[in-house]
Design a protein around this motif. Structure first.
Motif, PDB file in Angstrom:
ATOM      1  N   THR A 295      36.483  35.751  41.879  1.00 37.47           N
ATOM      2  CA  THR A 295      36.469  34.332  42.246  1.00 37.47           C
ATOM      3  C   THR A 295      35.526  33.516  41.373  1.00 37.47           C
ATOM      4  OG1 THR A 295      36.974  34.917  44.534  1.00 37.47           O
ATOM      5  CG2 THR A 295      36.082  32.723  44.157  1.00 37.47           C
ATOM      6  N   VAL A 296      34.348  34.067  41.068  1.00 42.01           N
ATOM      7  CA  VAL A 296      33.346  33.276  40.342  1.00 42.01           C
ATOM      8  C   VAL A 296      33.430  33.443  38.820  1.00 42.01           C
ATOM      9  CG1 VAL A 296      31.738  33.348  42.270  1.00 42.01           C
ATOM     10  CG2 VAL A 296      31.547  35.054  40.454  1.00 42.01           C
ATOM     11  N   GLN A 297      34.378  34.255  38.331  1.00 38.68           N
ATOM     12  CA  GLN A 297      34.425  34.502  36.891  1.00 38.68           C
ATOM     13  C   GLN A 297      34.661  33.218  36.094  1.00 38.68           C
ATOM     14  OE1 GLN A 297      33.616  37.476  35.453  1.00 38.68           O
ATOM     15  NE2 GLN A 297      33.550  36.188  33.635  1.00 38.68           N
ATOM     16  N   ARG A 298      35.556  32.347  36.580  1.00 32.78           N
ATOM     17  CA  ARG A 298      35.828  31.088  35.859  1.00 32.78           C
ATOM     18  C   ARG A 298      34.589  30.198  35.827  1.00 32.78           C
ATOM     19  NH1 ARG A 298      41.172  28.191  37.634  1.00 32.78           N
ATOM     20  NH2 ARG A 298      40.490  26.843  35.960  1.00 32.78           N
ATOM     21  N   LEU A 299      33.866  30.158  36.951  1.00 36.26           N
ATOM     22  CA  LEU A 299      32.636  29.359  36.983  1.00 36.26           C
ATOM     23  C   LEU A 299      31.608  29.930  36.018  1.00 36.26           C
ATOM     24  CD1 LEU A 299      30.934  27.107  38.216  1.00 36.26           C
ATOM     25  CD2 LEU A 299      30.313  28.687  40.054  1.00 36.26           C
ATOM     26  N   LYS A 300      31.490  31.256  35.984  1.00 34.60           N
ATOM     27  CA  LYS A 300      30.540  31.912  35.077  1.00 34.60           C
ATOM     28  C   LYS A 300      30.916  31.636  33.621  1.00 34.60           C
ATOM     29  CE  LYS A 300      29.033  35.870  36.498  1.00 34.60           C
ATOM     30  NZ  LYS A 300      28.864  37.293  36.842  1.00 34.60           N
ATOM     31  N   ASP A 301      32.224  31.711  33.311  1.00 38.43           N
ATOM     32  CA  ASP A 301      32.685  31.421  31.946  1.00 38.43           C
ATOM     33  C   ASP A 301      32.394  29.970  31.568  1.00 38.43           C
ATOM     34  OD1 ASP A 301      33.571  34.012  31.741  1.00 38.43           O
ATOM     35  OD2 ASP A 301      35.680  33.526  32.113  1.00 38.43           O
ATOM     36  N   ALA A 302      32.619  29.061  32.525  1.00 34.68           N
ATOM     37  CA  ALA A 302      32.374  27.642  32.236  1.00 34.68           C
ATOM     38  C   ALA A 302      30.896  27.402  31.962  1.00 34.68           C
ATOM     39  CB  ALA A 302      32.830  26.785  33.421  1.00 34.68           C
TER      40      ALA A 302
ATOM     41  N   LEU B  88      32.782  46.633  51.733  1.00 31.01           N
ATOM     42  CA  LEU B  88      31.835  45.893  50.898  1.00 31.01           C
ATOM     43  C   LEU B  88      32.250  45.963  49.433  1.00 31.01           C
ATOM     44  CD1 LEU B  88      29.195  44.329  50.457  1.00 31.01           C
ATOM     45  CD2 LEU B  88      28.021  46.538  50.324  1.00 31.01           C
ATOM     46  N   HIS B  89      32.681  47.135  48.983  1.00 27.02           N
ATOM     47  CA  HIS B  89      33.118  47.289  47.589  1.00 27.02           C
ATOM     48  C   HIS B  89      34.268  46.330  47.281  1.00 27.02           C
ATOM     49  CE1 HIS B  89      33.795  49.236  43.758  1.00 27.02           C
ATOM     50  NE2 HIS B  89      35.056  49.432  44.084  1.00 27.02           N
ATOM     51  N   LEU B  90      35.231  46.225  48.180  1.00 26.77           N
ATOM     52  CA  LEU B  90      36.364  45.312  47.991  1.00 26.77           C
ATOM     53  C   LEU B  90      35.895  43.858  47.979  1.00 26.77           C
ATOM     54  CD1 LEU B  90      39.439  44.963  47.766  1.00 26.77           C
ATOM     55  CD2 LEU B  90      39.525  44.938  50.259  1.00 26.77           C
ATOM     56  N   ALA B  91      34.974  43.512  48.869  1.00 25.53           N
ATOM     57  CA  ALA B  91      34.457  42.133  48.916  1.00 25.53           C
ATOM     58  C   ALA B  91      33.723  41.776  47.630  1.00 25.53           C
ATOM     59  CB  ALA B  91      33.528  41.966  50.122  1.00 25.53           C
ATOM     60  N   VAL B  92      32.991  42.733  47.061  1.00 24.19           N
ATOM     61  CA  VAL B  92      32.270  42.475  45.807  1.00 24.19           C
ATOM     62  C   VAL B  92      33.258  42.230  44.675  1.00 24.19           C
ATOM     63  CG1 VAL B  92      30.797  43.552  44.061  1.00 24.19           C
ATOM     64  CG2 VAL B  92      30.186  43.720  46.475  1.00 24.19           C
ATOM     65  N   ILE B  93      34.329  43.033  44.610  1.00 21.42           N
ATOM     66  CA  ILE B  93      35.350  42.845  43.568  1.00 21.42           C
ATOM     67  C   ILE B  93      35.990  41.460  43.705  1.00 21.42           C
ATOM     68  CG2 ILE B  93      37.625  43.620  42.793  1.00 21.42           C
ATOM     69  CD1 ILE B  93      36.712  46.477  43.432  1.00 21.42           C
ATOM     70  N   GLU B  94      36.319  41.061  44.935  1.00 22.88           N
ATOM     71  CA  GLU B  94      36.925  39.739  45.161  1.00 22.88           C
ATOM     72  C   GLU B  94      35.965  38.622  44.763  1.00 22.88           C
ATOM     73  OE1 GLU B  94      38.118  39.687  49.236  1.00 22.88           O
ATOM     74  OE2 GLU B  94      39.836  41.013  48.904  1.00 22.88           O
ATOM     75  N   TYR B  95      34.688  38.788  45.097  1.00 26.42           N
ATOM     76  CA  TYR B  95      33.699  37.768  44.744  1.00 26.42           C
ATOM     77  C   TYR B  95      33.620  37.600  43.226  1.00 26.42           C
ATOM     78  CZ  TYR B  95      29.179  35.952  43.391  1.00 26.42           C
ATOM     79  OH  TYR B  95      28.182  35.241  42.766  1.00 26.42           O
ATOM     80  N   HIS B  96      33.510  38.724  42.505  1.00 27.20           N
ATOM     81  CA  HIS B  96      33.395  38.631  41.043  1.00 27.20           C
ATOM     82  C   HIS B  96      34.642  37.985  40.443  1.00 27.20           C
ATOM     83  CE1 HIS B  96      29.550  40.451  40.463  1.00 27.20           C
ATOM     84  NE2 HIS B  96      29.884  41.556  41.097  1.00 27.20           N
TER      85      HIS B  96
END
Length: 200
Positions: A126-133, A116-124
């Motif tokens: 992945t969505v960082q560019r969307l969050k920045d936009a 789960l910890h690894l999946a959370v890191i991958e998710y963050h």
């Protein structure tokens, strides 16, 4: 100087409003997902281990009690008295199976924590560019649209030329001045929202 054919300033205003709603919706959705991730991480790393450790403790007590009952019945056995051991044996079997299940679930809980910890890191990631936009590019685009709308409204205030060369000559530099002012302000505040990069 490049030219654009603008048919409706209202359409630009509507687009600016839709862009603002889009940015708010994206940030709200990402915030809700982050909250759910935090709840899931807490559930898997704190709640479930505590729950199953308590269950193991209780189920060990039940196993011990079932063994004691079975042992007591065996001691009561005499040549004249043969108490049935089927039911106490079945209770012991069920208690041992429940204990084994709780131990297995605690082991699985601990096994899934790093995954789960690894999946959370991958998710963050992945969505960082969307969050920045949504948090930076959308407000910049809205500010640019505001300046464009203001420039177009100022242009509409300029008296149209009536065919005489002097007035026509004065109107064109006035519009160029308004457009340059809007572009200069955009350059001072930083680049406009970048177009998404194409995948290689």
């Amino acid at each position: 100087m490049s030219q654009a054919e603008v048919r409706s300033i209202d359409a630009l205003r509507d687009f600016r409003a839709a862009l603002a709603l889009y940015g708010e919706d994206v940030l709200a959705a990402l915030g809700a997902v982050d909250a759910e991730i935090r709840r899931t991480v807490q559930w898997l790393q704190q709640d479930r281990p505590y729950f199953w450790q308590e269950q193991i403790k209780r189920r060990r007590e039940r196993v011990a009690a079932a063994r004691a009952d079975l042992f007591r019945l065996k001691l009561q056995k005499t040549p004249e008295h043969h108490p049935s051991l089927a039911e106490p044996k079945e209770r012991l079997r069920q208690a041992e199976a429940a204990l084994a299940d709780a131990e297995r679930r605690l082991m699985l809980t601990r096994k899934w924590q790093p995954a789960l910890h690894l999946a959370v890191i991958e998710y963050h990631g992945t969505v960082q560019r969307l969050k920045d936009a949504a948090s930076a590019d959308v407000p910049r685009a809205m500010a640019l649209l505001t300046r464009i709308v203001e420039a177009l409204e100022a242009y509409l205030q300029v008296q149209p030329p009536d065919g005489r060369g002097a007035e026509a000559a004065r109107a064109t530099p006035a519009m160029e001045s308004i457009a340059r002012d809007a572009i200069d302000r955009d350059d001072e505040e930083g680049p406009s929202p970048a177009a998404p990069e194409e995948a290689p």
